[in-house]
Structure formats: structure tokens, C-alpha cells
Design an enzyme around this catalytic site. Structure first.
Site, PDB file in Angstrom:
ATOM      1  N   HIS A  43       3.853  -2.361   3.198  1.00  0.00           N
ATOM      2  CA  HIS A  43       3.837  -0.983   2.691  1.00  0.00           C
ATOM      3  C   HIS A  43       5.149  -0.684   1.973  1.00  0.00           C
ATOM      4  O   HIS A  43       6.221  -1.032   2.473  1.00  0.00           O
ATOM      5  CB  HIS A  43       3.651   0.028   3.835  1.00  0.00           C
ATOM      6  CG  HIS A  43       2.314  -0.053   4.503  1.00  0.00           C
ATOM      7  ND1 HIS A  43       2.039  -0.991   5.477  1.00  0.00           N
ATOM      8  CD2 HIS A  43       1.172   0.665   4.324  1.00  0.00           C
ATOM      9  CE1 HIS A  43       0.780  -0.830   5.893  1.00  0.00           C
ATOM     10  NE2 HIS A  43       0.242   0.181   5.209  1.00  0.00           N
ATOM     11  N   HIS A  92      -5.369   9.688  -0.655  1.00  0.00           N
ATOM     12  CA  HIS A  92      -5.332   8.881   0.568  1.00  0.00           C
ATOM     13  C   HIS A  92      -6.273   9.447   1.636  1.00  0.00           C
ATOM     14  O   HIS A  92      -5.882   9.743   2.763  1.00  0.00           O
ATOM     15  CB  HIS A  92      -3.904   8.797   1.118  1.00  0.00           C
ATOM     16  CG  HIS A  92      -3.685   7.586   1.994  1.00  0.00           C
ATOM     17  ND1 HIS A  92      -3.990   7.574   3.333  1.00  0.00           N
ATOM     18  CD2 HIS A  92      -3.211   6.345   1.713  1.00  0.00           C
ATOM     19  CE1 HIS A  92      -3.693   6.394   3.848  1.00  0.00           C
ATOM     20  NE2 HIS A  92      -3.219   5.620   2.875  1.00  0.00           N
ATOM     21  N   ASP A 128       0.818  -1.218   0.000  1.00  0.00           N
ATOM     22  CA  ASP A 128       0.000   0.000   0.000  1.00  0.00           C
ATOM     23  C   ASP A 128       0.853   1.271   0.000  1.00  0.00           C
ATOM     24  O   ASP A 128       2.020   1.260   0.424  1.00  0.00           O
ATOM     25  CB  ASP A 128      -0.895   0.036   1.244  1.00  0.00           C
ATOM     26  CG  ASP A 128      -2.137  -0.818   1.074  1.00  0.00           C
ATOM     27  OD1 ASP A 128      -2.221  -1.547   0.062  1.00  0.00           O
ATOM     28  OD2 ASP A 128      -3.003  -0.765   1.964  1.00  0.00           O
ATOM     29  N   HIS A 167      -5.742   3.107  -4.594  1.00  0.00           N
ATOM     30  CA  HIS A 167      -5.752   3.409  -3.156  1.00  0.00           C
ATOM     31  C   HIS A 167      -6.168   4.868  -2.948  1.00  0.00           C
ATOM     32  O   HIS A 167      -5.685   5.523  -2.030  1.00  0.00           O
ATOM     33  CB  HIS A 167      -4.350   3.147  -2.589  1.00  0.00           C
ATOM     34  CG  HIS A 167      -4.318   2.898  -1.110  1.00  0.00           C
ATOM     35  ND1 HIS A 167      -5.202   2.066  -0.461  1.00  0.00           N
ATOM     36  CD2 HIS A 167      -3.482   3.363  -0.136  1.00  0.00           C
ATOM     37  CE1 HIS A 167      -4.922   2.025   0.823  1.00  0.00           C
ATOM     38  NE2 HIS A 167      -3.885   2.819   1.055  1.00  0.00           N
TER      39      HIS A 167
END
Length: 770
Positions: A256, A159, A104, A155
């Protein structure tokens, strides 16, 4: 009083400036628009960069503790992949002994390439849920990621927690990320992972409608059932432990590749991959996991793919998902199942978006450096002016200071006049009180309002027998001044404007420096007479602070760039020696001053020689005047550019005076709007208090300089109350004027002389309120 009228002759041909008047007038509006567009472009670039960095439109809210009563139990208890096939919510689990490795928050220029290197080494794919703003900033990384065989999902663009956002914002977050992917790698995707999401049992009543809407749009939402928690940086061993599924179960594992310092993640990955392979696990993408699960459940390969499409074969954005055989539901052979090749408007809009971001990514750091340079230059200029102005004042006001033997010889005062009926009588009345012997030459430059008759009548009423009125056909101010110089009877000539009034002692003070044989010209102290209006008060501050402090500094450095047209004195032989007042530029005062330097003459400033002039009374007239000044100054500097390589006094001006003028009067003011734009931007989007304090600090420095300038000129401090408003309004106009002038110069335009409308409200000096 005598009157000289030239004999009738053939009308003089228009000057080059006059011949270009029509063309210049036609081009002014486009140039103003271009100047405004430049500022708009600057603002747009900053807003785009701020949006990419979540300064503009950022939302840090994260919802926690909400109820999930509206979410079906089968979803809360289901697998980590949520689809809406046929309009029905369905979850899919990752098959046993299979890991769908996901990352991510990327791409990141430091960590993502290192992750890709590890994946390539072990020949395994992963699914990267990318942030659109990061994709647009680092498109090359995304292109490499896809080319290596990895899969991408959305995503969001900035954010944000979508459960707080409107439908329009949700659509914008998704569409902008799709465009970023199209521009970076030529694809779109059907995969989505919400920021701040975790397992499906964390879906609540606020996020559930978002997932349903995205499902209806063709997206597959991906959650986590095994979290490495690497963002906590707990250590390599714990990252590996927490990322390991229990009892051979399959899992969607979260790591991540951005969002912070990820060195522990990079160290953990190789060990983790080797450990899981040793346990018999295989690695796949989210699409691969869906296909394996469907195959294990006996679904037909030709059926609908579990990639988030609805019945009817629609992909996000409404485009049919068709394979090589033309049937909906099949991915093209060279793309991951979730990927769709971007074509048409989507592709070109994406490339345009990535290009715009590239410009912003390049421009904003450059602008930031420019801001620092401008700030240092502005503060440096203030410091230099304060130090040198104080030294100048002390030097010239010492009791023992003297230019030499007092100058008592008569001088000629030249008054060029074009349609000055409102002012010419006041001008002559002020000269009638002169304490120094003078002759007055009024050169009527083809006036049509009876200026010459008014001048004669005023001289007659005042009993002045030292006035000559010379009439000429309209040829411009330089020609009028040259006519006056040729007709002068004395060795020293004083030049003034037809709307200016002198204090009684002005001429005597102005000519005293000529006791020094090196002095060829003297600049006087021009004051704004009509200062009781807002515009007049602003110009009064500018004259006292900007013009007169500057002249003190330039005097000591022996590189005075301009003798003001309102009050200046010259040796007649010096003026004739450099060819007189030139028509080559619109700033004949700057042109002649630089020419005097290049001829070896010294130019000085005499603060005690004061004249009162009528400043423009409207914004339109002010624009016209300052536009002409700015453009004329650029013309003069360009005309005398060879002084940069000259020797002697000419070289001194070229290598000292010219760079100072360019830096402080052109370059710095052109880029000075950065300070205001960045300040406003910071106040709105970053830190209001810090930005306001910084602006107030700069204003404080300017007030300090202005107060010192007012003290040196013995002016009333009350006008400084207008300075904050001047910084907010007047200064912005001066920026636009200068930018307009630069655009005109760069486009090769010509500008005509523009006569300002006068009111005659500036009376004799005794009547002026200071």
C-alpha cells in the site's frame, strides 16, 4: 398653520439616481441570479470536496462471509488475474520467479513519491491501483508515476465495496476514475482491483456479478496471491516475510502506498527488492505478467491481448483498442499494455474534472479559514457589544449624569413626505402631544395622493398652528430634507420619516445632548410598531439587538456610522456646514452622519428618545428596503474613504468606525452564510449531533445578547421565541440582500430609490403594544 407653495417654475431635471432607474431595474434580476449562483457555487464546491473525501456518498460497508456457490470452481482455484476473453471467464497466474508488484489506495502526496523513488533506484516497474478521488486531488503524482514506466489500474473512485452498489453507482465509480486518469496523465486503463478484495477464492455470489459486468465492459480484474499486510504495520521484517512467495512461485504481491502511515512499507521495499532479486526473481507489471504467461503457454503474439478486452476489441467505455497498424488488440508503443491514450471528449472532460477538483481543494481550506475568522469575528462582536452596551447604559443612566444645562429652546421638526396619505395624520397627531416646543415643517415631495391636503386637514382638526406644509416638485428625500432645513426657524432640527410616530417625550429627550457644544447630531431609538406579524417580529428583534446595541457601542467609541432617518436631530449650522443632505448615495442618513464626524462634530445615541416606525410588511418590500440600505451604506463608505488618512475626528472615524462597519456590516455578513452552509453540510454528511450542538451554541450566544438588549430597552421577552426561526429564514434573506448589494457595487450598477407601500397601522405611541 401656514402653507408655502413655490411659484411655478421649470420642472427640475431628474437626479442621477432617477436617470439610472431604467437601467437599474433592467439589471436587478441578473444580479439576483448572480448572487444565487454564488451560493450555489459555494455549495457545489463543498459537495465536490465532500465527495472526494467520502463524506458525501461514502459507504463504509464491507461484505464478509457470503456464499460463493454461483462462482465457477476454476475461478475460485485460479490465478490472481481474471479476464473475460471471448465472453468466457479465465484466470491467469504470474509466471514462476516473477513478481508483479502492486500498490493500492494511492496516490498519496507523502508516500507515493517515496515509493516511486525506490522503484526508480532499482529500475523496476510496478502496478498502482489508484483511487479516483485521490487521482483528481494529486494529478501530478499520477503523471510522474506513468512517465516513470509504471502501470495504473482502477481501485474505484471513492473506495467502496462494489458488491453493495447499484449498476449505476458501479458505472459511475469506474467512469469517474477513468476521467480522473485522463485529466491527470492523459490515459485510461483496462485494469481493475476491487477495494477490500484479496485472493480469487474470496469472490462470492454478490461480487461475482460485478466482476462479470466489468469483464463484459473490457476490464481485467486483478487479485492478490501474496499479501504483505503492510497496512497492519507489523514491522519491516514481517512485511518482507509475508510478501515473499513460496518455493519460487510467481505472485501478485500487494503493498500500500496510501491509506495510512506507510513508513514501514518504505523501509521494507529496498530490502525486499534486493532479497527477491538475489533469489532470481524479476519484477514486472500486471500486463507484463499476462504477456509472459501467454508467451509461456505458446499463445500467438498477434492474438488477443490478455488485457481484459472482449472479442471485438472494445476497451472500457466502448472505444476500440487499436495499435499503430490499425488492428484491434495492440497497445500503442509508448504506453503500458493496459493503458489507452485518452482522446476527444474523455480527455477534455478529465481535464475539466481535475481543474474543478483543484478549485475545490483550494477553495474549501480557504472557506474553512474564512469560517473560523467569521466565527471569531461574530463572537468578538457579540462580546464587544455586551461589554460596551452595559458600560453605555450605566454611564447614561447614572443619577448624576447630565449633558449640561437642560435644553428648552424650540426646535424645528422636518417631515419629508411622498405619498404618505396612510400615515401622515398619525405622524402629526403624535407630534401634537410633544412635551417640547416645536415647529413642524411637512415637505411634500410631489405627492400624488393628496398627502399635503391630508396634512393640512389633520393640523386644522388638531388645532395645530405650528405646522407648515411646503410643496415641491418630486426631487427625492434628500432634497426635501434640505428644503426643510433651509426653511427651519430654529437652530436645532429634528428629522423623521412620514410614516413614523413619536412618543410625547421623544423630542425633549432627543435634544438634551445638544447642551454639550461638541455634539452636532443625535440618533434616537427607532422601534418597530407593526411587530405582531412574523416579519414584523423578526425586524423588531433586529432593531433592538442589532441596531440599538450597535449604536451604544459606536457611541462610546465616538464613531457612530448612521443616524436613523426615522428619528435624528442635528444642529442646523452643522448640516449646512457639510453641504446639507447629499444625493450622492441612497443612504443619505449614513452619508450625513459620516460627514458630521469628518467636520469635527460628535454624534451620540439617546436611547430614551423613542419613535415608532412601520417596518416593511412583505418580503418583497423588506428586500427593497434592505437592498437600498446595504447599497447606500457601501456608497457612503466609498465616498468618505479618504477619512482613512485624515487627522483628527475625521481620521478617528476612518480608522475606527469605518473598519468596524466594513467588518461587521459588510464582510462578516457576506461570509456568515458559511456558518449555515457548513452546518447543514455537517448535519447531513459528517456528524449531525456535533453540528447541531455547535449551531445551538451559536444560537444560545445570540439569544443571550438579544435578551440583554431587550432588557436594556425594557422590551417583552416573548418576541425572542421567534429568534430560532429568524435564524433559519430571515437571516438567510439578509445574506442574499447583502450579496446582491455587493454584486451591484462590483458591477458598477446604480439603484433607484424605491418607495415602500405603507398601511398606516402604526398609530400613536400610546396605542402601540409593547
Amino acid at each position: 398653520m401656514t402653507t408655502t407653495t413655490p411659484s411655478r417654475r421649470r420642472r427640475r431635471a431628474p437626479s442621477r439616481i432617477q436617470r439610472a432607474a431604467g437601467k437599474a431595474a433592467a439589471l436587478q434580476k441578473p444580479r439576483v441570479i448572480l448572487a444565487l449562483l454564488l451560493l450555489l457555487a459555494l455549495t457545489s464546491v463543498m459537495l465536490l470536496d465532500g465527495y472526494l473525501r467520502a463524506e458525501v456518498g461514502g459507504d463504509q460497508r464491507v461484505r464478509t462471509g457470503a456464499s460463493s456457490t454461483a462462482v465457477p470452481d476454476k475461478i475460485l482455484d485460479g490465478g490472481p488475474i481474471l479476464t473475460f476473453r471471448g465472453g468466457q471467464a479465465t484466470t491467469v497466474s504470474v509466471p514462476d520467479k516473477t513478481i508483479a508488484l502492486t500498490f493500492d489506495d494511492g496516490p498519496n502526496p507523502t508516500w507515493t513519491p517515496q515509493v516511486l523513488k525506490v522503484l526508480q533506484k532499482y529500475d523496476i516497474p510496478a502496478t498502482f491501483f489508484v483511487v479516483g478521488s485521490m487521482v483528481s486531488r494529486y494529478p501530478g503524482i499520477v503523471a510522474d508515476l506513468v512517465e516513470q514506466g509504471n502501470e495504473v489500474g482502477i481501485h474505484t473512485f471513492t473506495h467502496v465495496d462494489l458488491s453493495y452498489q447499484s449498476d449505476a453507482r458501479v458505472n459511475r465509480e469506474m467512469q469517474q476514475t477513468q476521467l480522473a486518469l485522463a485529466g491527470a496523465a492523459g490515459i485510461t486503463t483496462t485494469l481493475f482491483r476491487a477495494p477490500y478484495s484479496s485472493e480469487t477464492d474470496a469472490i462470492d455470489n454478490y461480487s461475482w456479478p460485478v466482476y462479470k459486468k466489468l469483464g463484459e465492459d473490457g476490464y481485467t480484474s486483478v487479485f492478490v496471491d501474496t499479501d504483505s499486510d503492510d497496512w497492519k504495520r507489523p514491522g519491516v521484517s514481517k512485511i518482507i516475510k509475508w510478501a515473499t512467495p513460496e518455493d519460487g512461485e510467481g505472485a501478485s504481491v500487494l503493498f500500500h502506498d496510501a491509506g495510512g502511515e506507510r513508513s514501514q512499507t518504505i523501509k521494507a521495499l529496498p530490502t525486499y527488492i534486493e532479497k527477491m532479486k538475489a533469489k532470481g526473481y524479476t519484477f514486472t507489471t500486471i500486463s507484463g505478467a499476462i504477456q509472459e504467461e501467454e508467451a509461456a503457454n505458446g499463445q500467438q503474439a498477434g492474438g488477443q491481448q490478455a488485457n481484459g478486452q472482449q472479442a471485438g476489441g472494445q476497451q472500457p467505455g466502448g472505444q476500440p483498442q487499436q495499435g499503430p497498424d490499425g488492428q484491434a488488440g495492440a497497445a500503442t508503443s509508448n504506453l503500458q499494455a493496459a493503458h489507452r491514450e485518452a482522446t476527444g471528449a474523455t480527455l477534455y472532460e478529465g481535464k475539466a474534472m481535475v481543474g474543478a477538483v483543484a478549485v475545490a481543494e483550494w477553495a474549501v481550506p480557504v472557506l474553512s479559514v474564512g469560517l473560523m475568522v467569521v466565527g471569531v469575528a461574530v463572537l468578538g462582536r457579540f462580546g464587544m457589544m455586551l461589554i460596551l452596551a452595559r458600560r453605555h447604559y450605566r454611564q447614561r443612566n447614572r443619577r448624576r449624569f447630565s449633558w449640561g444645562p437642560p435644553v428648552h429652546q424650540p426646535v424645528s421638526v422636518i417631515v419629508p413626505a411622498y405619498n404618505e396619505k396612510e400615515c401622515i395624520a398619525n405622524t402629526l397627531q403624535s407630534l401634537a402631544k410633544s412635551t417640547h416646543p416645536i415647529e413642524i415643517i411637512v415637505v411634500d415631495d410631489g405627492s400624488t395622493d393628496g398627502t399635503s391636503e391630508i396634512a393640512r386637514d389633520a393640523a386644522r382638526e388638531l388645532g395645530m398652528d405650528n405646522v407648515r406644509v411646503i410643496r415641491q416638485e418630486n426631487a427625492g428625500k434628500p432634497a426635501a430634507l434640505n428644503n426643510g432645513v433651509r426653511s427651519a426657524s430654529h437652530d436645532i432640527v429634528v428629522m423623521m420619516d412620514g410614516d413614523t410616530v413619536f412618543e410625547p417625550d421623544a423630542v425633549r429627550q432627543l435634544v438634551q445632548p445638544f447642551a454639550d457644544p461638541e455634539v452636532g447630531a443625535v440618533a434616537g431609538n427607532a422601534k418597530v410598531g407593526n411587530r405582531d406579524t412574523v416579519i414584523g417580529a423578526w425586524q423588531h428583534i433586529e432593531y433592538v439587538m442589532g441596531f440599538n446595541l450597535d449604536r451604544r457601542m459606536y457611541d462610546l467609541l465616538r464613531c457612530m456610522p448612521t443616524i436613523p432617518g426615522a428619528i435624528g436631530a442635528f444642529r442646523r449650522e452643522a448640516v449646512l456646514g457639510v453641504g446639507g443632505m447629499s444625493e450622492d448615495t441612497l443612504a443619505e442618513d449614513t452619508d450625513i452622519t459620516i460627514a458630521m464626524h469628518r467636520a469635527g462634530w460628535r454624534v451620540v445615541y439617546q436611547e430614551h428618545a423613542r419613535a415608532w416606525t412601520e417596518a416593511p410588511g412583505s418580503l418583497k418590500q423588506l428586500w427593497s428596503q434592505r437592498y437600498r440600505w446595504s447599497y447606500g451604506t457601501m456608497q457612503a463608505l466609498w465616498k468618505h474613504r479618504k477619512s482613512l488618512t485624515d487627522k483628527g475626528p475625521s481620521g478617528r472615524f476612518g480608522r475606527v468606525g469605518m473598519p468596524l462597519v466594513v467588518i461587521f456590516q459588510i464582510v462578516t455578513p457576506v461570509f456568515a452564510p458559511l456558518i449555515d452552509v457548513f452546518t447543514v453540510y455537517s448535519m447531513i454528511f459528517v456528524d449531525f449531533t456535533a453540528a447541531l450542538l455547535a449551531w445551538l451554541a451559536v444560537l444560545g450566544v445570540q439569544l443571550l445578547c438579544a435578551a440583554y438588549a431587550f432588557r436594556l430597552d425594557r422590551e417583552k421577552y416573548r418576541y425572542l421565541l421567534m429568534m430560532p426561526l429568524q435564524q433559519l429564514a430571515y437571516r438567510q434573506m439578509m445574506y442574499l440582500v447583502l450579496i446582491h448589494s455587493c454584486v451591484t457595487a462590483l458591477t458598477g450598477g446604480r439603484l433607484r430609490w424605491q418607495k415602500l407601500k405603507r398601511t398606516g397601522e402604526v398609530g400613536t405611541p400610546a396605542g402601540v403594544s409593547r
